[in-house]
Each structure stands twice: as C-alpha cells, then as structure tokens.
Design a protein around this motif. Structure first.
Motif, short mmCIF file in Angstrom:
data_model
loop_
_atom_site.label_atom_id
_atom_site.label_comp_id
_atom_site.label_asym_id
_atom_site.label_seq_id
_atom_site.Cartn_x
_atom_site.Cartn_y
_atom_site.Cartn_z
N THR A 17 36.03 3.87 92.41
CA THR A 17 37.02 4.92 92.20
C THR A 17 38.35 4.34 91.71
OG1 THR A 17 37.54 4.81 94.56
CG2 THR A 17 36.01 6.54 93.83
N GLU A 20 41.58 3.98 94.02
CA GLU A 20 41.92 5.08 94.92
C GLU A 20 40.86 5.16 96.02
OE1 GLU A 20 43.10 9.80 95.09
OE2 GLU A 20 41.86 9.10 93.44
N VAL A 22 38.47 6.82 98.46
CA VAL A 22 37.84 8.15 98.48
C VAL A 22 36.77 8.16 99.57
CG1 VAL A 22 36.47 9.84 97.19
CG2 VAL A 22 38.27 8.55 96.03
N TYR A 24 33.53 10.59 101.19
CA TYR A 24 32.59 11.64 100.80
C TYR A 24 31.95 12.22 102.06
CZ TYR A 24 33.04 9.29 96.31
OH TYR A 24 33.56 8.71 95.16
N GLN A 40 39.59 17.34 98.02
CA GLN A 40 40.91 16.80 97.70
C GLN A 40 41.84 16.76 98.92
OE1 GLN A 40 41.73 15.28 94.70
NE2 GLN A 40 39.55 15.59 94.36
N ARG A 42 43.68 15.16 102.01
CA ARG A 42 44.03 13.79 102.34
C ARG A 42 43.69 13.58 103.81
NH1 ARG A 42 44.64 9.89 99.04
NH2 ARG A 42 46.64 9.08 99.78
N ALA A 54 42.59 8.52 102.79
CA ALA A 54 41.71 8.63 101.63
C ALA A 54 41.63 10.08 101.17
CB ALA A 54 40.30 8.11 101.97
N THR A 55 41.21 10.26 99.94
CA THR A 55 41.00 11.59 99.37
C THR A 55 39.56 12.01 99.59
OG1 THR A 55 42.68 11.20 97.68
CG2 THR A 55 41.08 12.95 97.24
N ASN A 57 36.13 13.92 98.85
CA ASN A 57 35.25 14.57 97.88
C ASN A 57 34.10 15.21 98.64
OD1 ASN A 57 36.83 13.74 95.78
ND2 ASN A 57 35.35 12.36 94.86
N SER A 72 34.01 5.05 99.12
CA SER A 72 34.09 4.35 97.84
C SER A 72 34.33 2.86 98.10
CB SER A 72 35.23 4.91 97.00
OG SER A 72 36.48 4.58 97.58
N SER A 128 48.11 10.42 96.84
CA SER A 128 46.86 10.55 96.10
C SER A 128 47.16 10.28 94.62
CB SER A 128 46.29 11.95 96.25
OG SER A 128 47.12 12.90 95.60
N ASP A 129 46.12 10.14 93.82
CA ASP A 129 46.33 9.96 92.39
C ASP A 129 47.03 11.15 91.77
OD1 ASP A 129 45.16 7.50 92.59
OD2 ASP A 129 43.54 7.89 91.16
#
Length: 504
Positions: A17, A20, A22, A24, A40, A42, A54-55, A57, A72, A128-129
């Motif tokens: 990623t 970043e 991430v 899941y 999305q 956080r 982390a973000t 998904n 990730s 986050s990005d």
C-alpha cells in the motif's frame, strides 16, 4: 472463538500500500459491527507490545475469515506483527490539526504552533493519505508565504533527529530539479570530500522525476543507513551519500513526498521546507542551491528563480544556515541517462574520466564543486573550478567515491535493462527543442524509478545536426509490456524531440 469477543487474529496479506498502513476486515466481521467501522475509517490497532493507526478497507470475499484482520505490508512492519497474533481495535482519536489544514484551504495563515501541530501529527502517522493530499493541496503553488515556510521547516527539523559535527563548517548542495538526468551530487560530493570538506549528504527519492539521487545511488551502494552508520561513514570519509528517510532526519518529508508523487505536485514552499529541513538536520552550515531555468524545467523564468532564491535564503537565515543560490541552464536534459541505472552509469564515466563521459554533466559538477571549494576557502575566488578539475582528473574523487560506497555496504556495477528500443530521426535538420517534462514522463512510463534499469538514454543535444535514421534516444525497460506502454504513449505524443530543417 466467541462471536462477542472484541479481538481478531492478525494475518499478513502481502499487499503493498506504498507506505500507508491499511487494515482489512470483513464487512460482516463482529468487530466491524460492534465498533461501527466503515470503509476509510481511521482505526487504532493494539497488540500487547505495539500500536498503530491504519486506514480500514472493507472486504467482501474469503481472503480473510471473520476471525481475522488482514494487514498491508506497511501496517505489518510498523506493528511488528506476528502471524495469528491477537489485536484489539478502536476508533482513532480525531486529528485536531486537520482544522488548521481546513483553515489554510480557506486562506488562514499557518503559525509556528499550527505548523508544528500538523507536522507532528504527520510524523506520528495520524494523517491518512486523503488528509495528506488536502495538506499538500493547501500548500500548493505559491500558497505559503515566507513566514509559513519558515514555520513548516522549523517543525520538520524539530520532529526528527539532528546531527552535530563538533562546530565544524559543514557543506551541502542541492538542485531544485526539473532536469532529467541531472545527477551531479555524487560527483560533487566525491570531489568536495576528497578536498577535505565535510558533506553528510542525504537525498530524497524521486517525487515526480524518473530518479532521485537516492534512487541512483542505490543502484551502486546501500543508501538505507542507520543514524549511527551514517555518522560512522562521515567521520571516516568526511561524507556520505544516503537516503534521508532511513536516518529519521526530517521524517515527515518522505511521507509528504510519497503523496506528492501520486498527485504529481511539487509545490514551491514545501520544496523549500523539504530541502532545507534535511540540510539543517544533517548539520549543514552552508548550502549551495542550483536553480536550473528553462521552458520545460521546474523553474521556467528568471523572475520565478529570483523568488525561489529569496525564499531559500530567507528561510535559511531564519534557521541559522547560509544559503547560496545560483542559476543554470535548464533547457535540456543533463548527461545521457535518465533513470537510476542509466544515470549511475553517467556518474561513473565522469568519475572514471572515461572518453565517452557526458561533458555537460562533468562541466556542471565541476562548477558546483568549485563553488563549494571557494565557499570553504579551499580555493581562491575564481580558482575553485581548476581545483575541482584537478581532483577529478587525478583519480582522487573516484577513490573517495569508492571508499564511501564500501563503507556504506559495498559497490555494485550498474547493469542495463533487458529491453531496449531506439527512436530515430524521421527527417534531417537541427535539434531545436527537447521537452524535459515529456522525456521524464517517458522514462517513468518505461518503469523508472521503481524499475532501476528503466529509463531513457539520450543520443542528441540541442543544436546537433542529424540525418534521417540517426538515433535520437533509446527507451530501456525490463519487460516487453512496459516498453510497449511507453512506445504507445510516444506514438500519441511524437514531439519529445523537435527537428527543424536547416536553411543555408
């Protein structure tokens, strides 16, 4: 596992990623439902020993089970995770400094306090990005005044490590970029340190170019050095050629650069903060800045160069270092190679004083090295170029370069890509125009800088006379698909190099 449990087992998914972190989770995961997580979100991930933000998904497939949270590669590394390790999850606290970013987007100026708050939160991985993209956009163009640039630079220095070199004068140089193939730094560092200058050189990876100095040096030697290793190399040889991101100098810089690269944005104020924060953190007391000017360079006019020079000097003065800026010709690529391996080959031909070495790269390197030698009083005014040339021709610069590489982990000879395709002239005439931005983009489409051997090798320069069928440039790629991709783009945009008929 009890469906009401508030933990999940960590699973390494092997997903890149791009720095970043991430996480899941299954959409129907009990933790997702219990915490009210959405895509999305956080999320704070906590194990017995570490925690990260982390973000999230959301997954609607069987790649993970209801009892697992996938990570990730970046998240896995930052969390120091083990397969199957238990972790708990919660909402990350709101990032209060994003209010300052929103204010900046609507015209409110950044203060020392707000700049520090933003940079510190970026440093701690709280952005986050998407939030990083908002910050970069707010700073884009000339969106930062001199006081804001100073504030951001101070914050970037304060949130990282910093070298001290026992009161010695410490030198550095930087080119603001925009010219493909402009790889003077390894040559300048080798010459200057061979003459006794202290140059702890840290460099960035590429932002929007086909190669940064760190990318090119990594072809020949390790550049990911620890803080202690970098100090050892400099103490032994007077210089190093390292990636700044590895030694935690101005650590937010590489985070910001990663998103700038994706946005294809390299704003003036952030550029100054990026460059000078790393110089200050490396312990530099005097910095030489080269500003190439050309119609397709990063800086296109004398007025823009003067504005950037003023901003650089003022920011340096506010933070206690002397910045010396010069301008140079930015109308065409420098050297022959564009891309890490091809640029590394150019550097070596210059250092080895080989007959086929690109004369423009050698000339520019000698000018910059000479200027540094004069600033350091190693040469009288106007005599620096001669001393730099003597140092290069004597082989002392090459010896110093190889010694630095060996101390950093060893030297590797660059190897060319497997796929090559040469573009030839369709008419006779004079080379009247070379589009720097297009050539750089073509090299990136071929795979650079991620694919080290990919890029473009130039065979002509402005003013050269060419005949039909004469080589203009060669595309280098590691795979047929990447080469075809670049060639498809070239077919749609054929005027990378313009030939005008010569009238007698």
């Amino acid at each position: 596992m009890d469906s009401t449990s508030d933990f999940l087992h960590l699973h390494r998914l092997g997903v890149d990623t791009h720095q970043e972190p991430v996480v899941y989770m299954r959409r129907d995961c009990h933790v997702c439902h219990a915490e009210g997580f959405n895509a999305q979100s956080r999320i704070k991930i906590m194990t017995d020993h570490h925690s990260i933000i982390a973000t999230l998904n959301i997954v609607d497939s069987e790649i993970i089970s209801h009892q697992q949270a996938g990570l990730s590669e970046t998240a896995w590394r930052l969390l120091h995770a083990q397969e199957g390790e238990v972790a708990t999850f919660g909402h990350a606290k709101p990032v209060e400094s994003t209010a300052f970013v929103r204010g900046k987007l609507f015209g409110k100026l950044l203060s020392d306090e707000s700049a520090y708050s933003i940079v510190q939160d970026i440093r701690e991985g709280r952005y986050s990005d998407i939030q990083l993209a908002a910050y970069i956009t707010a700073c884009a163009g000339q969106g930062l005044n001199v006081n804001e640039v100073i504030a951001i630079t101070k914050a970037m220095v304060a949130t990282g490590k910093r070298f001290q070199w026992s009161g010695q004068e410490v030198f550095d140089k930087h080119c603001v970029g925009g010219l493909p193939g402009y790889r003077t730094t390894p040559i300048v560092v080798a010459i200057a340190s061979a003459c006794g200058l202290i140059m702890p050189k840290t460099s960035s990876r590429a932002i929007t170019s086909p190669a940064g100095t760190a990318d090119t040096m990594e072809v020949m030697t390790p550049v990911t050095l620890s803080f202690e290793h970098m100090r050892e190399v400099v103490e032994q040889h007077g210089a190093c050629l390292a990636w700044g991101g590895s030694v935690n100098l101005s650590p937010t810089d590489d985070v910001v650069i990663r998103v700038e690269r994706a946005l294809d944005i390299d704003s003036e104020g952030q550029l100054v903060a990026s460059v000078l924060s790393k110089k200050i953190a490396a312990g530099a007391t005097q910095v030489l800045i080269d500003i190439p000017i050309g119609p397709t360079a990063k800086i296109r006019t004398q007025e823009a160069a003067a504005h950037l020079q003023k901003l650089m000097v003022a920011t340096g003065e506010a933070l206690g270092i002397k910045v010396h800026a010069i301008t140079s010709d930015g109308t065409q690529p420098v050297g022959r190679g564009i891309g890490p391996v091809l640029e590394a080959r150019d550097v070596l031909t210059v250092l080895r004083c080989e007959p086929e070495a690109p004369t423009d790269l050698a000339e520019r390197s000698l000018v910059l090295a000479g200027a540094l030698l004069e600033l350091a009083h190693k040469a009288q005014p106007g005599e620096g170029f001669k001393l730099a040339q003597k140092t290069l021709w004597s082989g002392k610069a090459l010896d110093k370069f190889m010694a630095i590489c060996e101390s950093q982990g060893g030297f590797t000879e660059p190897e060319l890509a497997a796929q090559q395709h040469t573009i030839t002239a369709s008419q006779h005439g004079i080379i009247s125009y070379i589009d720097n931005r297009f050539i750089a983009r073509l090299a990136r489409l071929a795979g650079a800088p991620e694919v080290k051997a990919a890029g473009v090798e130039m065979h002509v320069r402005l003013g050269d006379a060419v005949e039909v069928g004469q080589p203009l440039f060669t595309l280098h790629a590691n795979a047929p698909g990447e080469l075809a991709y670049a060639l498809d783009f070239l077919q749609l945009h054929p005027e990378a190099v313009r030939i005008e008929e010569e009238y007698l």
